[in-house]
Design a protein around this motif. Structure first.
Motif, PDB file in Angstrom:
ATOM      1  N   PRO A   1      27.072  -2.364  72.582  1.00  0.00           N
ATOM      2  CA  PRO A   1      26.198  -3.528  72.778  1.00  0.00           C
ATOM      3  C   PRO A   1      25.082  -3.181  73.760  1.00  0.00           C
ATOM      4  O   PRO A   1      25.278  -2.411  74.705  1.00  0.00           O
ATOM      5  N   ASP A   2      23.906  -3.728  73.531  1.00  0.00           N
ATOM      6  CA  ASP A   2      22.746  -3.435  74.379  1.00  0.00           C
ATOM      7  C   ASP A   2      22.872  -4.143  75.729  1.00  0.00           C
ATOM      8  O   ASP A   2      23.288  -5.305  75.812  1.00  0.00           O
TER       9      ASP A   2
ATOM     10  N   GLU B   1      25.883  11.285  83.700  1.00  0.00           N
ATOM     11  CA  GLU B   1      27.327  11.466  83.891  1.00  0.00           C
ATOM     12  C   GLU B   1      28.040  10.140  84.085  1.00  0.00           C
ATOM     13  O   GLU B   1      29.091   9.885  83.484  1.00  0.00           O
ATOM     14  N   ASN B   2      27.481   9.260  84.904  1.00  0.00           N
ATOM     15  CA  ASN B   2      28.144   7.987  85.187  1.00  0.00           C
ATOM     16  C   ASN B   2      28.067   7.027  84.009  1.00  0.00           C
ATOM     17  O   ASN B   2      29.013   6.272  83.755  1.00  0.00           O
ATOM     18  N   LEU B   3      26.972   7.053  83.270  1.00  0.00           N
ATOM     19  CA  LEU B   3      26.887   6.202  82.080  1.00  0.00           C
ATOM     20  C   LEU B   3      27.894   6.650  81.021  1.00  0.00           C
ATOM     21  O   LEU B   3      28.555   5.812  80.383  1.00  0.00           O
ATOM     22  N   GLU B   4      28.044   7.936  80.838  1.00  0.00           N
ATOM     23  CA  GLU B   4      28.999   8.435  79.844  1.00  0.00           C
ATOM     24  C   GLU B   4      30.430   8.161  80.268  1.00  0.00           C
ATOM     25  O   GLU B   4      31.296   7.899  79.430  1.00  0.00           O
TER      26      GLU B   4
ATOM     27  N   ALA C   1      20.810   3.674  90.316  1.00  0.00           N
ATOM     28  CA  ALA C   1      20.051   4.926  90.431  1.00  0.00           C
ATOM     29  C   ALA C   1      18.845   4.920  89.498  1.00  0.00           C
ATOM     30  O   ALA C   1      17.767   5.431  89.841  1.00  0.00           O
ATOM     31  N   LEU C   2      19.011   4.346  88.301  1.00  0.00           N
ATOM     32  CA  LEU C   2      17.887   4.221  87.372  1.00  0.00           C
ATOM     33  C   LEU C   2      16.769   3.386  87.982  1.00  0.00           C
ATOM     34  O   LEU C   2      15.591   3.725  87.901  1.00  0.00           O
TER      35      LEU C   2
ATOM     36  N   PRO D   1      22.703   0.494  78.677  1.00  0.00           N
ATOM     37  CA  PRO D   1      21.246   0.689  78.589  1.00  0.00           C
ATOM     38  C   PRO D   1      20.911   1.857  77.664  1.00  0.00           C
ATOM     39  O   PRO D   1      20.548   2.955  78.115  1.00  0.00           O
ATOM     40  N   LYS D   2      20.995   1.648  76.375  1.00  0.00           N
ATOM     41  CA  LYS D   2      20.890   2.748  75.407  1.00  0.00           C
ATOM     42  C   LYS D   2      19.527   3.444  75.450  1.00  0.00           C
ATOM     43  O   LYS D   2      19.448   4.677  75.432  1.00  0.00           O
TER      44      LYS D   2
END
Length: 733
Positions: free
Chosen positions: A266-267, A229-232, A204-205, A244-245
């Motif tokens: 981790p990045d 929401e999905n990243l968290e 999506a990004l 992806p910080k």
């Protein structure tokens, strides 16, 4: 090369089927949508099952299709489970065709390793080949109607991010395919794990995020919230997964939302900055392509449509409309008040930029410019509104600098489809589509694509015959390359070298052609097949003459990459009123027979099939050619599978061999109608070549053999003639 499954059934009432879709959707928290002609089950981002409806008499044919290679093996598993639930809910009898066979065997690891990983590797390899052929940027699994990302030479655009295919292949070699698959596929594992939620957010990004404040529009609020929401959720499930910080923190600021602590994560490192909408993108309107800043939102109003940036200061609005024009030319619109700023000619089109002036007083008022564009059979109008004259003029001047128009061609859509088929390794569809066009309408491009398809199918003679119909004026570097390619793989190195050298004269920088020239000069044959020794061949031919009859004709194989398989044709006689076809060359390869069977000398084999005397043995249409094709397929199967074939073995085709028969598999038995000793040829060195007769089977006969054994099936087939009869009754109805 695409992966998926298909569902087919018939019903009397489509509304009851749609009710079943709604019920399944409600239970699984997914969405269903319907129209008169189709329905869609949306299972997750980019993943759906589509159902088309076609009337057939007093019934309706329901054809479902689900393409799963976009998302991965986990999605294929989930979509299959949803399909099974729908079948139970609807109580309809569906036929299911699954490219991976997961529907039948439910072996997830096998499906992933044998289908999805090879697909990914093959796609990247194909992209590398395209780059080497001069293509600047490739696109896979992309919806062209949406937008086209900014070009970056040497890259591939996909919904999963921008990729350098050469670097991708290098990483496959160093890290293994699974590591890369975990990054590429949204749903690579069985369950919705942390990797699933992270990858779906990354997609999506890349594809949909505008990277602007959520307050601008509902669309921005929705996509920003979805990604956050999905990243968290991914962090909550696995805090060791690369994350992806930088982009996450940016979106939280844009959404005015407090971020979770990601400092210890981790990045997530990617070769290119994440997000196609961070630069400019290209849109298409008919045959016209134009470029706009990628963060602009599309709008549709009652009397206009276009794009806007939605900012309070230094805002922009671009309204657009286009009209089809039947005449070859159309004049610009002039009202006598507009001021012509610039007239510009570009490839396949021309345009004029007009200054329409300001709606008010002062430098900050709304200022308007208009761009009128004429392309083939199309008139397009863009109206640009900006804050102030200076900005309106600068924006409009830049806008017309990036206009591109394509020239209309009767077969433009077909050419696009051909490239997709080529990507998906569906060369026969290319052949069928071009052959359906009247020959008088063929041009050099279509002929070249047909020849390419023939070359990829190893039909080299057909490729050459096709290429030789092209006029001298159309014989470019690519034409000579394709001709040389066909000659090379027919092992006619002298002709191949001449063609490649001519191609190199026309395109001196083609490294692939240079390599082919060097191979031809050094006598580097494309093949080094396993073959019988001379005395072994003499013994084999003597055996065939003694037990099966003398062959007056041999179908010689042109291209032999692994073994050289000829087919001996023994004509019907008064005593044996049928054709006998025998392979010669399969036995040059020693098969991988289980150690416990080593004493029986089963490593080498040849195949026999009997065809009726009225069979058109020299016709290459599939209804007559399939027995010969299957002799060659079976002869090579032990090499490709590193296995073996012997008495009682069955091999399925998965579908009927041809339109005039229901046969869809074969069984191997000892040759019938022959005197004792025909089944084994003893070679001078003491080894043995076993002869097996190929008997075609129906699907239900194949199933019976699997459920019982070969002896049980052959007992039921006791009265079946050893000569192929495409109309014989099944013994297992």
């Amino acid at each position: 090369m695409s992966i998926g499954f298909r569902l087919t059934t018939k019903c009397k009432n489509i509304s009851s089927f749609q009710e079943s879709l709604d019920a399944v959707a409600a239970r699984n928290d997914i969405s269903a949508s319907h129209s008169e002609d189709y329905s869609e089950l949306s299972l997750c981002r980019l993943g759906s099952i589509f159902f088309n409806y076609e009337p057939e008499g007093d019934e309706i044919v329901i054809a479902g299709d689900c393409q799963t290679n976009l998302l991965g093996a986990g999605f294929h598993k989930y979509a299959t489970e949803i399909a099974c639930e729908l079948i139970r809910q609807s109580e309809l009898s569906f036929e299911v065709e699954d490219d991976t066979e997961y529907y039948e065997n439910r072996d997830f690891e096998r499906m992933r390793s044998e289908h999805f990983y090879p697909w990914l590797k093959a796609i990247m390899k194909l992209c590398c080949e395209r780059m080497e052929q001069g293509v600047d940027m490739s696109v896979i699994c992309w919806d062209y109607d949406k937008y086209i990302p900014q070009g970056v030479k040497g890259t591939v655009v996909s919904p999963f991010g921008r990729i350098n295919p050469h670097h991708f292949m290098e990483r496959i070699e160093s890290e293994g395919i699974e590591t890369l698959a975990n990054e590429f596929f949204m749903w690579n594992n069985e369950e919705r794990d942390a990797q699933f939620y992270r990858n779906i957010a990354l997609s999506a990004l890349w594809e949909d995020c505008y990277f602007v404040p959520s307050a601008r529009s509902d669309a921005d609020e929705e996509i920003n919230a979805f990604i956050i929401e999905n990243l968290e959720k991914a962090v909550e499930m696995d805090d060791s997964l690369p994350f992806p910080k930088e982009d996450y923190l940016l979106l939280c600021r844009l959404a005015e939302q407090e971020p979770v602590d990601v400092s210890f994560l981790p990045d997530y490192v990617h070769e290119f900055p994440i997000g196609y909408r961070k630069g400019k993108v290209t849109y298409k309107l008919g045959n016209l392509s134009y470029v706009l800043p990628s963060h602009y939102l599309y709008f549709e109003e009652e009397d206009s449509r276009g794009y806007y940036d939605g900012v309070d200061e230094n805002w922009h609005v671009v309204r657009t409309s286009a009209y089809s024009v039947l005449a070859d030319e159309v004049n610009y619109l002039e009202d006598g008040e507009s001021v012509l700023v610039e007239e510009k000619f570009f490839n396949n089109g021309k345009c004029r930029l007009y200054d329409l002036g300001s709606e008010g007083d002062g430098s900050d008022s709304e200022y308007m410019c208009q761009c009128q564009i004429i392309t083939e059979h199309q008139f397009t109008l863009f109206t640009v509104l900006c804050e102030g004259k200076e900005e309106a003029m600068a924006f409009s001047a830049d806008f017309i600098e990036h206009l591109i128009a394509s020239k209309e061609d009767k077969y433009d859509k077909l050419l696009e489809q051909i490239e997709q088929w080529h990507t998906d390794d569906e060369e026969q569809k290319i052949v069928d589509a071009i052959l359906a066009i009247p020959e008088e309408e063929w041009n050099a491009e279509l002929i070249g694509l047909l020849a390419r398809a023939y070359n990829n199918q190893e039909e080299y003679l057909k490729a050459i015959d096709c290429l030789l119909t092209v006029g001298e004026e159309d014989k470019d570097a690519l034409w000579f390359y394709r001709l040389g390619y066909a000659y090379y793989y027919m092992n006619q190195l002298e002709k191949a070298q001449k063609a490649f050298e001519r191609s190199l004269e026309l395109d001196p920088d083609d490294d692939d052609v240079k390599e082919f020239v060097d191979l031809c000069k050094s006598g580097g044959s494309p093949y080094n097949p396993e073959m019988y020794e001379a005395e072994e061949m003499d013994a084999l031919e003597a055996h065939i003459n003694k037990y099966f009859g003398k062959s007056k004709n041999v179908f010689h194989e042109i291209a032999s990459p692994d073994i050289h398989v000829d087919i001996y044709i023994i004509e019907p006689t008064c005593k044996r009123n049928y054709y006998t076809l025998i392979t010669s060359g399969m036995g040059a390869h020693r098969m991988n027979v289980p150690q416990e069977l080593a004493e029986y000398k089963l490593e080498r084999a040849e195949l026999v099939i009997y065809l009726p005397a009225d069979w058109d043995i020299y016709d290459h249409s599939e209804k007559n050619y399939w027995p010969l094709r299957w002799l060659k397929i079976l002869a090579r199967l032990p090499i490709g599978e590193d296995s073996w074939l012997g008495w009682g073995h069955t091999v399925p085709n998965g579908e009927p061999f041809a339109e005039n028969t229901r046969f869809s598999g074969v069984i191997l038995v000892n040759p019938e109608t022959m005197k004792k000793g025909a089944d084994v040829c003893r070679l001078p060195n003491g080894e043995e070549v076993n002869f097996y007769q190929v008997i075609p089977l129906y699907e239900e006969e194949m199933n019976f053999k699997v459920a019982h054994n070969a002896e049980a099936l052959l007992e039921k087939m006791d009265e079946v003639s050893p000569i192929v009869d495409i109309r014989r009754a099944s013994v297992c109805e």
